[in-house]
Scaffold this motif. Sequence first.
Motif, PDB file in Angstrom:
ATOM      1  N   GLN A 259     -32.886   8.930   6.851  1.00 26.82           N
ATOM      2  CA  GLN A 259     -33.086   9.237   8.265  1.00 26.82           C
ATOM      3  C   GLN A 259     -32.784  10.706   8.533  1.00 26.82           C
ATOM      4  OE1 GLN A 259     -34.804   6.154   9.097  1.00 26.82           O
ATOM      5  NE2 GLN A 259     -34.106   7.058  11.021  1.00 26.82           N
ATOM      6  N   LYS A 260     -33.723  11.372   9.197  1.00 27.91           N
ATOM      7  CA  LYS A 260     -33.514  12.775   9.531  1.00 27.91           C
ATOM      8  C   LYS A 260     -32.613  12.884  10.768  1.00 27.91           C
ATOM      9  CE  LYS A 260     -38.148  13.986   7.932  1.00 27.91           C
ATOM     10  NZ  LYS A 260     -39.478  14.491   8.364  1.00 27.91           N
ATOM     11  N   PHE A 261     -31.718  13.852  10.734  1.00 33.46           N
ATOM     12  CA  PHE A 261     -30.846  14.106  11.880  1.00 33.46           C
ATOM     13  C   PHE A 261     -30.546  15.592  11.924  1.00 33.46           C
ATOM     14  CE2 PHE A 261     -28.201  13.243   8.235  1.00 33.46           C
ATOM     15  CZ  PHE A 261     -27.250  14.252   8.276  1.00 33.46           C
ATOM     16  N   HIS A 262     -30.133  16.038  13.092  1.00 30.98           N
ATOM     17  CA  HIS A 262     -29.764  17.446  13.226  1.00 30.98           C
ATOM     18  C   HIS A 262     -28.742  17.581  14.337  1.00 30.98           C
ATOM     19  CE1 HIS A 262     -30.027  21.764  13.011  1.00 30.98           C
ATOM     20  NE2 HIS A 262     -30.283  21.834  14.311  1.00 30.98           N
ATOM     21  N   MET A 263     -27.595  18.144  14.027  1.00 30.92           N
ATOM     22  CA  MET A 263     -26.596  18.461  15.035  1.00 30.92           C
ATOM     23  C   MET A 263     -26.864  19.872  15.538  1.00 30.92           C
ATOM     24  SD  MET A 263     -22.512  18.780  14.815  1.00 30.92           S
ATOM     25  CE  MET A 263     -22.412  20.508  15.243  1.00 30.92           C
ATOM     26  N   MET A 264     -27.249  19.980  16.804  1.00 29.75           N
ATOM     27  CA  MET A 264     -27.588  21.286  17.356  1.00 29.75           C
ATOM     28  C   MET A 264     -26.323  22.062  17.709  1.00 29.75           C
ATOM     29  SD  MET A 264     -30.988  20.546  19.682  1.00 29.75           S
ATOM     30  CE  MET A 264     -31.498  22.274  19.689  1.00 29.75           C
ATOM     31  N   ALA A 265     -26.255  23.303  17.273  1.00 24.95           N
ATOM     32  CA  ALA A 265     -25.152  24.174  17.642  1.00 24.95           C
ATOM     33  C   ALA A 265     -25.259  24.519  19.123  1.00 24.95           C
ATOM     34  CB  ALA A 265     -25.177  25.442  16.797  1.00 24.95           C
ATOM     35  N   ARG A 266     -24.150  24.940  19.693  1.00 24.34           N
ATOM     36  CA  ARG A 266     -24.179  25.340  21.094  1.00 24.34           C
ATOM     37  C   ARG A 266     -25.178  26.473  21.306  1.00 24.34           C
ATOM     38  NH1 ARG A 266     -17.592  25.342  22.099  1.00 24.34           N
ATOM     39  NH2 ARG A 266     -17.308  23.112  21.670  1.00 24.34           N
ATOM     40  N   GLU A 267     -26.044  26.275  22.271  1.00 25.50           N
ATOM     41  CA  GLU A 267     -27.096  27.236  22.649  1.00 25.50           C
ATOM     42  C   GLU A 267     -28.228  27.308  21.619  1.00 25.50           C
ATOM     43  OE1 GLU A 267     -27.354  31.673  24.738  1.00 25.50           O
ATOM     44  OE2 GLU A 267     -25.568  31.089  23.605  1.00 25.50           O
ATOM     45  N   GLU A 268     -28.277  26.371  20.679  1.00 29.99           N
ATOM     46  CA  GLU A 268     -29.333  26.426  19.661  1.00 29.99           C
ATOM     47  C   GLU A 268     -30.701  26.109  20.252  1.00 29.99           C
ATOM     48  OE1 GLU A 268     -30.633  24.362  15.403  1.00 29.99           O
ATOM     49  OE2 GLU A 268     -28.645  23.974  16.232  1.00 29.99           O
ATOM     50  N   GLN A 269     -31.699  26.748  19.696  1.00 25.55           N
ATOM     51  CA  GLN A 269     -33.092  26.497  20.044  1.00 25.55           C
ATOM     52  C   GLN A 269     -33.839  26.164  18.755  1.00 25.55           C
ATOM     53  OE1 GLN A 269     -36.252  29.676  21.334  1.00 25.55           O
ATOM     54  NE2 GLN A 269     -35.020  29.170  23.126  1.00 25.55           N
ATOM     55  N   MET A 270     -34.691  25.152  18.808  1.00 26.97           N
ATOM     56  CA  MET A 270     -35.447  24.776  17.621  1.00 26.97           C
ATOM     57  C   MET A 270     -36.852  24.350  18.011  1.00 26.97           C
ATOM     58  SD  MET A 270     -33.882  20.979  16.666  1.00 26.97           S
ATOM     59  CE  MET A 270     -35.240  20.536  15.583  1.00 26.97           C
ATOM     60  N   ILE A 271     -37.773  24.475  17.062  1.00 23.13           N
ATOM     61  CA  ILE A 271     -39.147  24.013  17.248  1.00 23.13           C
ATOM     62  C   ILE A 271     -39.330  22.744  16.437  1.00 23.13           C
ATOM     63  CG2 ILE A 271     -41.589  24.516  16.886  1.00 23.13           C
ATOM     64  CD1 ILE A 271     -40.955  27.457  17.288  1.00 23.13           C
ATOM     65  N   TYR A 272     -39.836  21.705  17.087  1.00 21.39           N
ATOM     66  CA  TYR A 272     -40.142  20.448  16.398  1.00 21.39           C
ATOM     67  C   TYR A 272     -41.653  20.297  16.317  1.00 21.39           C
ATOM     68  CZ  TYR A 272     -40.650  15.569  15.218  1.00 21.39           C
ATOM     69  OH  TYR A 272     -41.015  14.408  14.592  1.00 21.39           O
ATOM     70  N   THR A 273     -42.137  19.882  15.141  1.00 21.17           N
ATOM     71  CA  THR A 273     -43.563  19.657  14.924  1.00 21.17           C
ATOM     72  C   THR A 273     -43.809  18.209  14.556  1.00 21.17           C
ATOM     73  OG1 THR A 273     -43.866  21.926  14.126  1.00 21.17           O
ATOM     74  CG2 THR A 273     -45.591  20.340  13.583  1.00 21.17           C
ATOM     75  N   ASN A 274     -44.687  17.559  15.288  1.00 17.35           N
ATOM     76  CA  ASN A 274     -45.121  16.202  14.961  1.00 17.35           C
ATOM     77  C   ASN A 274     -46.260  16.320  13.953  1.00 17.35           C
ATOM     78  OD1 ASN A 274     -46.283  13.673  14.810  1.00 17.35           O
ATOM     79  ND2 ASN A 274     -46.269  13.312  17.025  1.00 17.35           N
ATOM     80  N   MET A 275     -45.937  16.149  12.668  1.00 17.98           N
ATOM     81  CA  MET A 275     -46.927  16.354  11.621  1.00 17.98           C
ATOM     82  C   MET A 275     -48.054  15.330  11.690  1.00 17.98           C
ATOM     83  SD  MET A 275     -46.000  19.106  10.291  1.00 17.98           S
ATOM     84  CE  MET A 275     -47.267  19.126   9.008  1.00 17.98           C
ATOM     85  N   GLN A 276     -47.742  14.100  12.095  1.00 19.67           N
ATOM     86  CA  GLN A 276     -48.783  13.078  12.218  1.00 19.67           C
ATOM     87  C   GLN A 276     -49.786  13.466  13.292  1.00 19.67           C
ATOM     88  OE1 GLN A 276     -49.196  10.535  10.087  1.00 19.67           O
ATOM     89  NE2 GLN A 276     -47.451  11.473   9.019  1.00 19.67           N
ATOM     90  N   PHE A 277     -49.292  13.998  14.386  1.00 20.01           N
ATOM     91  CA  PHE A 277     -50.169  14.465  15.466  1.00 20.01           C
ATOM     92  C   PHE A 277     -51.039  15.610  14.980  1.00 20.01           C
ATOM     93  CE2 PHE A 277     -51.441  16.906  19.129  1.00 20.01           C
ATOM     94  CZ  PHE A 277     -51.703  15.962  20.102  1.00 20.01           C
ATOM     95  N   MET A 278     -50.436  16.533  14.244  1.00 25.31           N
ATOM     96  CA  MET A 278     -51.171  17.692  13.744  1.00 25.31           C
ATOM     97  C   MET A 278     -52.288  17.280  12.812  1.00 25.31           C
ATOM     98  SD  MET A 278     -49.710  20.474  15.055  1.00 25.31           S
ATOM     99  CE  MET A 278     -49.949  21.856  13.933  1.00 25.31           C
ATOM    100  N   LYS A 279     -52.028  16.232  11.990  1.00 25.17           N
ATOM    101  CA  LYS A 279     -53.031  15.783  11.052  1.00 25.17           C
ATOM    102  C   LYS A 279     -54.222  15.154  11.752  1.00 25.17           C
ATOM    103  CE  LYS A 279     -49.735  14.908   7.307  1.00 25.17           C
ATOM    104  NZ  LYS A 279     -49.026  13.867   6.523  1.00 25.17           N
ATOM    105  N   SER A 280     -53.968  14.518  12.904  1.00 24.13           N
ATOM    106  CA  SER A 280     -55.045  13.800  13.579  1.00 24.13           C
ATOM    107  C   SER A 280     -55.709  14.626  14.665  1.00 24.13           C
ATOM    108  CB  SER A 280     -54.468  12.514  14.209  1.00 24.13           C
ATOM    109  OG  SER A 280     -53.495  12.810  15.182  1.00 24.13           O
ATOM    110  N   ASP A 281     -55.142  15.809  14.956  1.00 26.77           N
ATOM    111  CA  ASP A 281     -55.659  16.630  16.075  1.00 26.77           C
ATOM    112  C   ASP A 281     -56.989  17.278  15.702  1.00 26.77           C
ATOM    113  OD1 ASP A 281     -55.707  17.773  18.518  1.00 26.77           O
ATOM    114  OD2 ASP A 281     -54.536  19.526  17.947  1.00 26.77           O
TER     115      ASP A 281
END
Length: 281
Positions: A259-281
């Motif tokens: 299972q993927k998880f991520h603890m975000m640091a205070r004030e952290e910014q991240m980009i998430y990509t839905n790879m399944q969506f990208m494949k079907s777009d």
Amino acid sequence: MGNIGIIQQLKQANLYSGKVILQFIGQAGMIIQGKQDTLVIDPYLSDYAEKNYGLERTYQPFYKPDDLKGVDYYMITHDHADHLDPGTVSICAEMSPETIFIAPSYCHQLLLDCNVKAKNIWDIKDETWQSIGELAFRAIPSAHEDLEKIPDGGYRFLGYIGTLNGVTFYHAGDTVVYSGLLDYLKEQPIDIAMLPINGRNAFRFERGAVGNMNYQEAAELSYQANFELTIPVHYDMFADNTERPGHFVDLMYENFSSQKFHMMAREEQMIYTNMQFMKSD
């Protein structure tokens, strides 16, 4: 970027379909930027709770309420001041008269008291899917610590499942794991889940700290619901109502390593990509 607020900074991003930017803003607060529209969930940025309820922070907010100027959608899970923060709501309503406030119907009068225009309030009374602009969402009940129905048939405490720019998220608000929650979460694949992990106990409850799922329950829920990515929240804002996020990280790594998880640091910014969506777009 000069003195422009975080919302205006995020809106300058040029995101392809299937991508969102997540900006952690403390406690359970999160900003999600889509292709054009920006959603903020449960921002707690003012000193209202400290001045009125003695809820002293362990750290100061990264942003000020006026940094939310221009946000499209302001989503609230329930009426507690670290989720519906009158100091943040009132300033946002003043500076951004077009912002839509999405909240349990229980919160309607509180929002009016914060000078939100009635036409800008979306009262959520049921679990049907709704959409506005890029955002589609449905509310699901949260139990903080119990499922609490209100006279109009809705629930006082909510979580939200939503989609923005091809990414599906679940923000739990404040909740324990109750019978039936997993059924809601298995109805559709969820890319990003934001779960509280501070737990609960009898002594904290007597002091007025209503509880949530603990880190073990959040980890198990992540595995059972098969979230693509889990982000723990709501664990370090108040000194007498905390949890060490490293416990969640250790348990996920040791027991649910797929299972993927991520603890975000205070004030952290991240980009998430839905790879399944990208494949079907």
